[in-house]
Scaffold this active site. Structure first.
Site, mmCIF file in Angstrom:
data_model
loop_
_atom_site.group_PDB
_atom_site.id
_atom_site.type_symbol
_atom_site.label_atom_id
_atom_site.label_comp_id
_atom_site.label_asym_id
_atom_site.label_seq_id
_atom_site.Cartn_x
_atom_site.Cartn_y
_atom_site.Cartn_z
ATOM 1 C CD GLN A 1 59.699 46.767 50.021
ATOM 2 O OE1 GLN A 1 60.878 46.754 49.850
ATOM 3 N NE2 GLN A 1 59.029 47.859 50.802
ATOM 4 N N GLY A 2 57.959 43.093 46.117
ATOM 5 C CA GLY A 2 58.575 42.573 44.433
ATOM 6 C C GLY A 2 58.126 40.454 44.726
ATOM 7 C CG ASP A 3 59.429 38.584 48.170
ATOM 8 O OD1 ASP A 3 60.070 37.735 47.062
ATOM 9 O OD2 ASP A 3 60.225 39.073 49.105
ATOM 10 C CB SER A 4 53.377 41.902 46.608
ATOM 11 O OG SER A 4 52.891 42.695 47.650
ATOM 12 C CG ASP B 1 46.600 41.894 49.061
ATOM 13 O OD1 ASP B 1 46.159 42.074 47.864
ATOM 14 O OD2 ASP B 1 46.867 41.873 49.605
ATOM 15 C CG HIS C 1 48.835 44.332 46.880
ATOM 16 N ND1 HIS C 1 49.150 43.397 47.871
ATOM 17 C CD2 HIS C 1 49.827 44.853 46.659
ATOM 18 C CE1 HIS C 1 50.317 43.271 48.060
ATOM 19 N NE2 HIS C 1 51.062 43.983 47.037
#
Length: 236
Positions: free
Chosen positions: A189-192, A100, A54
């Protein structure tokens, strides 16, 4: 790490502490060509980074950079590598379904230690209660600002039953969860795309969750052991 709802909890990854890149030399982050960080990743071969589909599904390789060896995003340490190709799992449709996983090929070999992948034989690494570590430069609260520095937080792997109770979309083949029942510690968020690690192996890829560090909603990670053969095939 997409959130399915907006919210805010905690003040500091969430609940984490600063980490030294020398302890985790395989921790990397992804930026656009302007240098803005949007996801994390793990160096699994000298020129290969594992991240989340993603993060990369709608991006061309030429639009992505990988920053390695740098814990302070405002610093100049380490290497900024270009990406020559991106492999997204061919079955990926949505992080809520699974698959993912992505592999980025870099324009050069990096001089850093790589992180081994968990395989189907590593069932013990996924046992409920096992302490895992997640690393990233993402938001320090749900909906909050990203961290300037690499952060780490320890969270227990949760059982499939616990995760299925929190999320109707949970798929135990494609996913694994980690977090405390009371919340407070999580990826955000941003650690994905960043690494979930047990005993020096990559067991999960930061994928999604309801908010960040909310009680009753553990973080959801792509289960690396399921995709180890697919990833290995990309490593050449």
């Amino acid at each position: 790490m997409p959130g399915t709802e907006a919210g805010d909890v905690g003040t500091r990854i969430v609940g984490g502490t600063r980490a030294s890149i020398s302890d985790y030399p395989w921790a990397v982050y992804l930026t656009n060509t302007a240098g803005s960080q949007f996801c994390g990743g793990a160096l699994v071969a000298p020129n290969k980074v594992v991240s989340a589909a993603h993060c990369t599904i709608n991006r061309s390789a030429s639009a992505v950079r990988v920053v390695a060896g740098r814990e302070d995003k405002n610093g100049t340490a380490g290497v900024v590598a270009s990406v020559t190709s991106i492999w997204n799992h061919p079955d990926y449709r949505s992080y809520l379904i699974g698959e993912d996983v992505s592999v980025l090929t870099l324009d050069r070999d990096l001089p850093y230690e790589t992180l081994p992948l968990a395989t189907p034989a590593d069932t013990a690494l996924y046992e409920a209660g096992t302490t895992s570590k997640v690393l990233g430069w993402g938001a320090t609260s749900s909906g909050g600002a990203a961290s300037r520095y690499l952060l780490e937080v320890d969270v227990p792997v949760t059982s499939d039953a616990t995760c299925a109770g929190a999320y109707s979309q949970y798929n135990s083949t494609a996913m694994v969860c980690a977090g405390f029942p009371e919340g407070g510690y999580d990826a955000c968020q941003g650690d994905s795309g960043g690494p979930l690690v047990v005993d020096g192996k990559l067991i999960g890829i930061v994928s999604w969750g309801n908010g960040c560090a909310w009680a009753g909603y553990p973080g959801v990670y792509a289960r690396v052991s399921t995709y180890a053969a697919d990833i290995q095939a990309q490593l050449g």
